[in-house]
Design a protein around this motif. Structure first.
Motif, mmCIF file in Angstrom:
data_model
loop_
_atom_site.group_PDB
_atom_site.id
_atom_site.type_symbol
_atom_site.label_atom_id
_atom_site.label_comp_id
_atom_site.label_asym_id
_atom_site.label_seq_id
_atom_site.Cartn_x
_atom_site.Cartn_y
_atom_site.Cartn_z
ATOM 1 N N LEU A 18 0.770 -1.236 -0.075
ATOM 2 C CA LEU A 18 -0.053 0.005 -0.050
ATOM 3 C C LEU A 18 0.855 0.982 -0.082
ATOM 4 C CD1 LEU A 18 -3.002 1.577 0.298
ATOM 5 C CD2 LEU A 18 -2.404 1.117 2.762
ATOM 6 N N ALA A 19 0.467 2.352 -0.840
ATOM 7 C CA ALA A 19 1.228 3.637 -0.930
ATOM 8 C C ALA A 19 -0.011 4.366 -0.787
ATOM 9 C CB ALA A 19 1.870 3.814 -2.180
ATOM 10 N N LEU A 20 0.206 5.719 -0.209
ATOM 11 C CA LEU A 20 -0.585 6.758 -0.158
ATOM 12 C C LEU A 20 -0.053 7.937 -0.686
ATOM 13 C CD1 LEU A 20 -3.497 6.351 1.414
ATOM 14 C CD2 LEU A 20 -1.411 4.737 2.239
ATOM 15 N N LEU A 21 -0.917 8.666 -1.676
ATOM 16 C CA LEU A 21 -0.680 9.763 -2.633
ATOM 17 C C LEU A 21 -1.379 10.814 -1.809
ATOM 18 C CD1 LEU A 21 -0.980 8.309 -6.008
ATOM 19 C CD2 LEU A 21 1.068 8.254 -4.571
ATOM 20 N N ASP A 22 -0.641 11.952 -1.905
ATOM 21 C CA ASP A 22 -1.138 13.371 -1.807
ATOM 22 C C ASP A 22 -2.341 14.033 -2.494
ATOM 23 O OD1 ASP A 22 0.371 14.151 -3.646
ATOM 24 O OD2 ASP A 22 1.576 15.692 -2.378
ATOM 25 N N ALA A 23 -3.006 13.248 -3.372
ATOM 26 C CA ALA A 23 -4.004 13.636 -4.202
ATOM 27 C C ALA A 23 -5.397 12.951 -3.927
ATOM 28 C CB ALA A 23 -3.678 13.743 -5.564
ATOM 29 N N GLY A 24 -6.256 13.668 -3.695
ATOM 30 C CA GLY A 24 -7.817 13.096 -3.398
ATOM 31 C C GLY A 24 -8.992 13.708 -4.097
ATOM 32 N N LYS A 25 -10.037 13.716 -3.295
ATOM 33 C CA LYS A 25 -11.237 14.136 -4.000
ATOM 34 C C LYS A 25 -11.393 15.633 -4.366
ATOM 35 C CE LYS A 25 -14.308 10.410 -2.233
ATOM 36 N NZ LYS A 25 -15.477 10.038 -1.238
ATOM 37 N N ARG A 26 -10.552 16.323 -3.465
ATOM 38 C CA ARG A 26 -10.456 17.748 -3.505
ATOM 39 C C ARG A 26 -9.633 18.188 -4.822
ATOM 40 N NH1 ARG A 26 -11.748 20.227 1.226
ATOM 41 N NH2 ARG A 26 -13.491 18.787 2.001
ATOM 42 N N ASP A 27 -8.887 17.145 -5.469
ATOM 43 C CA ASP A 27 -7.841 17.559 -6.625
ATOM 44 C C ASP A 27 -7.960 16.899 -7.859
ATOM 45 O OD1 ASP A 27 -6.290 18.675 -4.505
ATOM 46 O OD2 ASP A 27 -6.018 16.612 -3.570
#
Length: 420
Positions: A320-329
């Protein structure tokens, strides 16, 4: 003037104008993540591909401006030969007028009193302004007539009779309903019938046999309605027949292009107008799978001109990796983003089974089955392919344009201002 209110721009840009900042010839890796970008090379390709395709088919383009809400891009489309710009709300039309757009299709009913009176005033003020909006019911015609009754002059607002379909969106559901609406427009003192139109993609979501059949039936109904109205003398001048999202342009051309008769050689002068909005940006998701101009269906395909660049901020589990982009982006309503490669001086493709399985407000979850930390280490920047440009642009006020998103180190050559 640039500042911290412009997401993703580096502090070195703050206090500078766009022109001053671009004069520094910044590279993409000087910006913060997450970041949505446009690809200049792909934009240029898509303008040419769609423009040539429409000209060869004998139809006009009035691309839906709500996709980008970016007057810079509307201007490129108009300069490239587009017939007009389509919009969805009167406020969007007002913005377009502020930027000099002279031909607008409002693909919606307009029964807002303030907006409808503004349209009438704009038509009276500028004889070169061309406008039409949709109507899909007798009640709407009556209400529009009442709203405009007290307006000075004898300006008539052109309306397009919208035909819908079973379980679709707006639009008259039967031919009988449509003819009743046309009768109401003829009785109106402040409206005039300018054509017929609708949105075939409301009736299907894929290219399966049932979806294609539903679209074909609908387009045939639209063609029959136009012919009947023309034969009955319902049009007072030129007419338009308009359809076409960005999924079934080929079917629209197949069923409607034959109606085009701009010189009126066979009756009412008729312009067939495609309103495809997503072609300029295209995508790596929904439209890549359904568009007739996608890579597997066309000799000259459209290319995705949008990407999000996101940074790995956590590797809490081996896979698992978490990126700094989500639903706001980034968009997520018609498919999740697709990890494409790790950016840098040497572009590193990710394993083919790397997938984004979920997005939160500010994070994306990347699953790397059997993956190792070296596949996507903390700090690595990933280029993401996206689905559905209509829900990508609304999350960004300024969007950097890179010279070539496939380059090892893209350079930023422009900033596109959006209005949402």
């Amino acid at each position: 003037m640039l500042g911290p209110e412009h997401k993703g721009l580096p502090p070195s840009a703050w206090g500078r104008t766009v022109r001053e900042f671009l004069a520094t010839e910044p590279f993409l890796d000087e910006f913060e993540t997450p970041l949505l970008t446009l690809d200049r090379a792909a934009l240029t390709t898509n303008l040419s591909v769609m423009g040539d395709w429409a000209r060869a088919a004998g139809v006009r383009l009035a691309p839906h401006g709500k996709t980008t809400m970016a007057p810079q891009l509307w201007s490129e489309q108009l300069d490239g030969g587009c017939w007009g710009i389509t919009l969805a709300t009167v406020w969007q039309a007002q913005l377009a007028r502020a930027f000099g757009v002279s031909r607008i299709v409002l693909a919606n009913s307009l029964v807002d009193p303030v907006g409808l009176r503004w349209v009438a005033g704009e038509l009276a003020r500028d004889a070169g302004f061309e406008f039409c909006c949709w109507v899909d019911g007798v009640a709407a015609v009556i209400l529009m007539d009442e709203i405009l009754a007290g307006e000075p002059g004898d300006i008539r607002v052109p309306v397009v009779l919208e035909l819908g379909g079973p379980h679709g969106r707006t639009g008259a559901r039967t031919a009988e309903d449509a003819h009743a609406i046309a009768d109401a427009v003829r009785r109106s003192r402040r409206l005039t019938l300018a054509g017929v139109g609708g949105y075939e993609a409301a009736l299907a979501r894929d290219r399966g046999p049932e979806g294609i059949a539903a679209v074909r039936r609908y387009l045939d109904e639209l063609a029959r309605l136009h012919r009947a109205l023309a034969d009955d003398g319902r049009y007072t001048g030129r007419a338009i027949v308009t359809a076409g999202g960005s999924a079934y342009q080929d079917l629209v051309v197949e069923h409607l292009a034959g109606l085009a008769d701009e010189q009126g050689a066979h009756g009412v002068p008729t312009t067939v107008v495609l309103r495809s909005g997503a072609y300029l940006i295209h995508d790596d998701g929904f439209y890549a799978g359904i568009s007739p101009l996608a890579a597997e269906r066309a000799d000259r395909p459209l290319r995705s001109a949008m990407h999000v660049w996101a940074r790995t901020v956590s590797r809490p589990e081996p896979e698992l990796a978490l990126l700094d982009a989500g639903k706001r982006d980034l968009p997520f309503d018609l498919g999740l983003p697709v990890p494409q490669y790790v950016a840098g001086q040497v572009v590193s493709p990710l394993p083919s089974d790397a997938t984004i399985t979920a997005v939160n407000d500010q994070h994306a979850f990347v699953r790397l089955p059997g993956g190792m930390a070296s596949d996507l280490p903390v700090g690595a920047v990933v280029r993401l392919g996206l689905s559905h440009p209509c829900t990508a642009f609304d999350k960004w006020r300024l969007i950097p344009v890179v010279d070539d998103a496939d380059a090892a180190r893209p350079r930023v050559v422009d900033l596109v201002h959006t209005f949402f």
